[in-house]
Design a protein around this motif. Structure first.
Motif, short mmCIF file in Angstrom:
data_model
loop_
_atom_site.label_atom_id
_atom_site.label_comp_id
_atom_site.label_asym_id
_atom_site.label_seq_id
_atom_site.Cartn_x
_atom_site.Cartn_y
_atom_site.Cartn_z
N ILE A 43 0.84 -1.20 0.00
CA ILE A 43 0.00 0.00 0.00
C ILE A 43 0.88 1.25 0.00
CG2 ILE A 43 -1.62 1.36 1.39
CD1 ILE A 43 -2.80 -1.36 2.32
N ALA A 44 1.95 1.24 0.80
CA ALA A 44 2.87 2.38 0.85
C ALA A 44 3.54 2.60 -0.51
CB ALA A 44 3.92 2.15 1.93
N THR A 45 3.90 1.51 -1.16
CA THR A 45 4.52 1.60 -2.48
C THR A 45 3.55 2.19 -3.49
OG1 THR A 45 5.95 -0.30 -2.05
CG2 THR A 45 5.62 0.31 -4.36
N ALA A 46 2.32 1.71 -3.46
CA ALA A 46 1.30 2.22 -4.38
C ALA A 46 1.03 3.70 -4.12
CB ALA A 46 0.01 1.41 -4.22
N ARG A 47 1.00 4.10 -2.85
CA ARG A 47 0.76 5.50 -2.52
C ARG A 47 1.90 6.38 -3.03
NH1 ARG A 47 0.46 5.03 2.68
NH2 ARG A 47 -1.81 4.68 2.71
N THR A 48 3.13 5.89 -2.88
CA THR A 48 4.29 6.64 -3.36
C THR A 48 4.22 6.85 -4.87
OG1 THR A 48 5.70 5.76 -1.60
CG2 THR A 48 6.82 6.63 -3.55
N LEU A 49 3.84 5.78 -5.60
CA LEU A 49 3.72 5.89 -7.05
C LEU A 49 2.61 6.88 -7.43
CD1 LEU A 49 4.07 2.13 -8.05
CD2 LEU A 49 5.70 3.96 -8.51
N SER A 50 1.52 6.83 -6.70
CA SER A 50 0.40 7.73 -6.97
C SER A 50 0.80 9.19 -6.73
CB SER A 50 -0.80 7.36 -6.10
OG SER A 50 -1.86 8.27 -6.29
N GLU A 51 1.51 9.42 -5.63
CA GLU A 51 1.93 10.78 -5.28
C GLU A 51 2.97 11.32 -6.27
OE1 GLU A 51 3.27 10.35 -1.27
OE2 GLU A 51 1.24 10.38 -0.42
N ALA A 52 3.67 10.40 -6.95
CA ALA A 52 4.70 10.83 -7.90
C ALA A 52 4.11 11.31 -9.22
CB ALA A 52 5.67 9.66 -8.18
N LEU A 53 2.83 11.01 -9.48
CA LEU A 53 2.22 11.31 -10.78
C LEU A 53 2.40 12.77 -11.21
CD1 LEU A 53 0.63 10.51 -13.27
CD2 LEU A 53 -1.48 10.86 -11.95
N PRO A 54 2.09 13.76 -10.37
CA PRO A 54 2.24 15.15 -10.82
C PRO A 54 3.67 15.48 -11.22
CG PRO A 54 1.00 15.04 -8.77
CD PRO A 54 1.57 13.69 -9.00
N TYR A 55 4.63 14.87 -10.54
CA TYR A 55 6.03 15.15 -10.84
C TYR A 55 6.46 14.44 -12.13
CZ TYR A 55 5.72 16.72 -6.05
OH TYR A 55 5.32 17.37 -4.91
N LEU A 56 5.93 13.25 -12.35
CA LEU A 56 6.21 12.54 -13.60
C LEU A 56 5.67 13.34 -14.78
CD1 LEU A 56 5.25 8.90 -12.51
CD2 LEU A 56 7.56 9.79 -12.86
N GLN A 57 4.47 13.91 -14.60
CA GLN A 57 3.89 14.74 -15.66
C GLN A 57 4.68 16.03 -15.84
OE1 GLN A 57 0.00 14.93 -13.84
NE2 GLN A 57 -0.86 13.44 -15.28
N ARG A 58 5.12 16.59 -14.72
CA ARG A 58 5.87 17.85 -14.75
C ARG A 58 7.17 17.74 -15.54
NH1 ARG A 58 9.43 20.79 -14.92
NH2 ARG A 58 10.29 22.33 -13.49
N TYR A 59 7.87 16.59 -15.41
CA TYR A 59 9.19 16.46 -16.02
C TYR A 59 9.17 15.69 -17.35
CZ TYR A 59 11.41 18.39 -11.89
OH TYR A 59 11.81 19.23 -10.89
N GLU A 60 8.00 15.34 -17.84
CA GLU A 60 7.95 14.64 -19.12
C GLU A 60 8.51 15.54 -20.23
OE1 GLU A 60 4.86 12.19 -22.03
OE2 GLU A 60 4.10 13.33 -20.32
N GLY A 61 9.52 15.04 -20.93
CA GLY A 61 10.15 15.81 -21.99
C GLY A 61 11.22 16.79 -21.52
N ALA A 62 11.39 16.92 -20.21
CA ALA A 62 12.38 17.86 -19.67
C ALA A 62 13.80 17.33 -19.85
CB ALA A 62 12.11 18.12 -18.19
N ILE A 63 14.75 18.24 -19.96
CA ILE A 63 16.16 17.88 -20.00
C ILE A 63 16.75 18.08 -18.62
CG2 ILE A 63 18.43 18.47 -20.96
CD1 ILE A 63 16.97 19.44 -23.49
#
Length: 288
Positions: free
Chosen positions: A12-32
């Motif tokens: 559950i903790a792992t799943a929560r961490t992945l879920s919380e990372a979503l905005p940051y994954l979207q933020r850095y998509e395509g970034a250098i």
């Protein structure tokens, strides 16, 4: 049953961490993101493997990572092994032609390929190059007294953009080329800052063996402006080996990098913590 409950909590903790990372994954998509790799992690096999896995994960989620590495301890070791004597001026090594041959051999050969191999073993597509390849880094001599020590002058990032389009992770040795055919040894932090500026990178991550920039009480300051860096340097709060790192950060930001982070490369998954979690890691430096 108790063990099963604990395992479920971990999941559950792992799943929560992945879920919380979503905005940051979207933020850095395509970034250098340019990462200066050095310090303790380079000499430790497990740390190298962990670093490589983090970089491959960055590429997998759409980030364009660029690795610029150092290798001072390995150079010193090889110079000693080959009994190459060095002169020093104000504590800095003079790089003559014989020393430069060893520097290029160690950085472009031994160190660079070790990092490339680690990335490829984790499923990435790492390709090694130096500043001499495709005119990536044209240098001028930093100081005649220091010999073949160079400062990046003109950068051509065409080859790096080609690599991004092919999902390749560039691994750059800080060796530059002079206009008269010279080969120059470039400080790793300086090279990373120059590459990041030329790419107008979203982030420059300087991995070190310290937790970040510390204030007068010895506490890590998590967020700083360029003006605050200058004030702390003038006051002597930033001193010693931290000065060239913060100067690299200031130069990179002036060159067009959105932000620079000085962080502890010894910490597990330091790069992922900085990019994909709320609390980040180390000291983040922005423009005014």
């Amino acid at each position: 049953m108790k063990k099963q409950t604990a395992m479920n909590q971990d999941w559950i903790a792992t799943a929560r961490t992945l879920s919380e990372a979503l905005p940051y994954l979207q933020r850095y998509e395509g970034a250098i993101v340019v990462v200066k790799f050095g310090g303790h992690a380079m000499g430790d096999k497990d740390a190298m493997q962990s670093f490589a896995r983090d970089i491959v994960l960055m590429r997998q989620v759409g980030v364009n990572p660029v690795i610029v590495h150092g290798g001072g301890p390995m150079i010193n070791e090889m110079l000693k092994k080959l009994d190459v004597q060095s002169d020093f001026v104000n504590g800095k090594r003079v790089t003559d032609e014989k020393t430069m041959e060893v520097v290029e051999m160690v950085l472009s050969g031994q160190v660079n390929k070790r990092i490339v191999q680690a990335i490829n073993e984790e499923g990435g597509k790492g390709v090694g190059l130096s500043g001499k390849d495709a005119n990536l880094m044209i240098c001028r001599q930093e100081n005649p007294e220091l010999g073949l020590v160079g400062t990046p002058d003109v950068l051509d990032t065409t080859i790096l953009h080609s690599m991004f389009r092919s999902d390749i992770i560039p691994v750059i040795a800080p060796i530059g080329m002079g206009r008269n055919g010279e080969t120059f040894n470039v400080n790793g932090d300086t090279a990373a800052g120059a590459v990041a500026g030329a790419l107008r990178a979203d982030r420059l991550l300087l991995l070190t063996d310290v937790a970040g920039v510390k204030n007068g009480e010895g506490e890590v300051v998590t967020s700083l402006t360029s003006a605050q860096i200058r004030e702390m340097t003038a006051a002597g709060t930033i001193a010693g080996g931290m000065i060239p790192k913060t100067q690299t950060a200031l130069d990179a930001i002036e060159g067009g990098v959105r932000a620079v982070v000085i962080l502890d490369g010894r910490a597990p998954n330091a790069v992922l913590l900085e990019l994909f979690t709320e609390h980040g890691a180390g000291s983040l430096i922005r423009a005014e």
